[in-house]
Design a protein around this motif. Structure first.
Motif, PDB file in Angstrom:
ATOM      1  N   LEU A 115      66.949 -28.806  46.632  1.00 43.83           N
ATOM      2  CA  LEU A 115      67.175 -27.838  47.467  1.00 43.83           C
ATOM      3  C   LEU A 115      67.100 -27.047  45.843  1.00 43.83           C
ATOM      4  O   LEU A 115      68.093 -27.621  44.938  1.00 43.83           O
ATOM      5  N   LYS A 116      66.128 -26.926  44.936  1.00 49.48           N
ATOM      6  CA  LYS A 116      66.600 -26.222  43.588  1.00 49.48           C
ATOM      7  C   LYS A 116      67.520 -25.154  43.062  1.00 49.48           C
ATOM      8  O   LYS A 116      67.507 -24.299  44.534  1.00 49.48           O
ATOM      9  N   PRO A 117      67.372 -24.277  42.374  1.00 49.06           N
ATOM     10  CA  PRO A 117      68.405 -23.293  42.588  1.00 49.06           C
ATOM     11  C   PRO A 117      67.011 -21.771  43.050  1.00 49.06           C
ATOM     12  O   PRO A 117      66.006 -21.859  42.638  1.00 49.06           O
ATOM     13  N   GLY A 118      67.942 -21.212  43.870  1.00 49.30           N
ATOM     14  CA  GLY A 118      67.216 -20.000  44.570  1.00 49.30           C
ATOM     15  C   GLY A 118      65.766 -20.649  45.752  1.00 49.30           C
ATOM     16  O   GLY A 118      64.874 -20.295  46.266  1.00 49.30           O
ATOM     17  N   ALA A 119      65.649 -22.022  45.699  1.00 50.91           N
ATOM     18  CA  ALA A 119      64.843 -22.620  47.493  1.00 50.91           C
ATOM     19  C   ALA A 119      65.192 -22.336  48.494  1.00 50.91           C
ATOM     20  O   ALA A 119      65.914 -22.770  48.949  1.00 50.91           O
ATOM     21  N   GLU A 120      63.874 -22.693  49.638  1.00 49.97           N
ATOM     22  CA  GLU A 120      64.628 -22.821  50.732  1.00 49.97           C
ATOM     23  C   GLU A 120      63.441 -23.533  51.001  1.00 49.97           C
ATOM     24  O   GLU A 120      62.412 -23.676  51.057  1.00 49.97           O
ATOM     25  N   ALA A 121      63.926 -23.857  52.505  1.00 52.66           N
ATOM     26  CA  ALA A 121      62.713 -24.950  52.919  1.00 52.66           C
ATOM     27  C   ALA A 121      63.581 -25.262  54.397  1.00 52.66           C
ATOM     28  O   ALA A 121      64.037 -24.439  54.928  1.00 52.66           O
ATOM     29  N   GLU A 122      62.027 -24.999  55.275  1.00 51.21           N
ATOM     30  CA  GLU A 122      62.239 -25.607  57.004  1.00 51.21           C
ATOM     31  C   GLU A 122      62.156 -26.573  57.721  1.00 51.21           C
ATOM     32  O   GLU A 122      61.410 -27.257  56.677  1.00 51.21           O
ATOM     33  N   TRP A 123      63.153 -27.452  58.225  1.00 51.00           N
ATOM     34  CA  TRP A 123      62.507 -28.880  58.756  1.00 51.00           C
ATOM     35  C   TRP A 123      62.423 -28.287  60.982  1.00 51.00           C
ATOM     36  O   TRP A 123      64.190 -28.168  60.903  1.00 51.00           O
ATOM     37  N   VAL A 124      61.560 -28.925  60.733  1.00 54.67           N
ATOM     38  CA  VAL A 124      61.312 -28.743  62.516  1.00 54.67           C
ATOM     39  C   VAL A 124      61.752 -29.797  62.911  1.00 54.67           C
ATOM     40  O   VAL A 124      60.964 -30.833  62.466  1.00 54.67           O
TER      41      VAL A 124
END
Length: 156
Positions: A115-124
């Motif tokens: 995750l780069k600065p400010g990044a978001e991810a969703e892992w289901v």
């Protein structure tokens, strides 16, 4: 002596075959997941990789999941540094439905997310294998500075 050699050969062959199928166990289990499980709402958990003060830590750094239950892990990086969410042994024991980041959806085996600065991810995902797993950021110096955690997968 011939009987002994035959038995030894059969034992070795069965051992080799059983070991070669170990990697397929989570996939085989996932293929048998009830379809209604995938329709159920996922339990949401948020983890921050670092914070706005650029401290090298996971918040929270202790995660608990139940095998066979569906989760949505929201990963956020509020810091000005890039970070990794690395938990390979944990990732090997789950079935990933998808990872979404931006306008991209990724399916299949995931072992590490950057995750780069400010990044978001969703892992289901659905945990399949119980156990205690380590979590860390693999960027040089981050693990040593305390960017580590623990993931526990238990039974109901």
């Amino acid at each position: 002596m011939k009987k002994f050699l035959v038995k030894a050969f059969i034992f070795q062959l069965s051992l080799i075959l059983s070991l070669s199928f170990i990697d397929f166990i989570p996939s085989a289990i996932a293929a048998n997941l009830p379809s209604d499980l995938l329709k159920q709402p996922a339990t949401e958990i948020t983890v921050n990789l670092g914070n706005s003060a650029n401290e090298l830590k996971f918040e929270p750094n202790h995660l608990e999941f139940i095998a066979g239950k569906r989760y949505l892990l929201q990963l956020k990086n509020p810091s000005q540094l890039k970070h990794y969410f690395t938990a390979k042994d944990f990732a090997d024991g789950i079935w990933t439905q998808k990872v979404e980041a931006g306008k991209v959806e990724i399916k299949g085996a995931i072992h590490e997310l950057e995750l780069k600065p400010g990044a978001e991810a969703e892992w289901v995902f659905v945990p399949l294998k119980t156990g205690k797993y380590s979590l860390r950021c693999t960027i040089p110096g981050h693990t040593e500075a305390g960017m580590t955690g623990e993931i526990i997968v238990g039974n109901l």
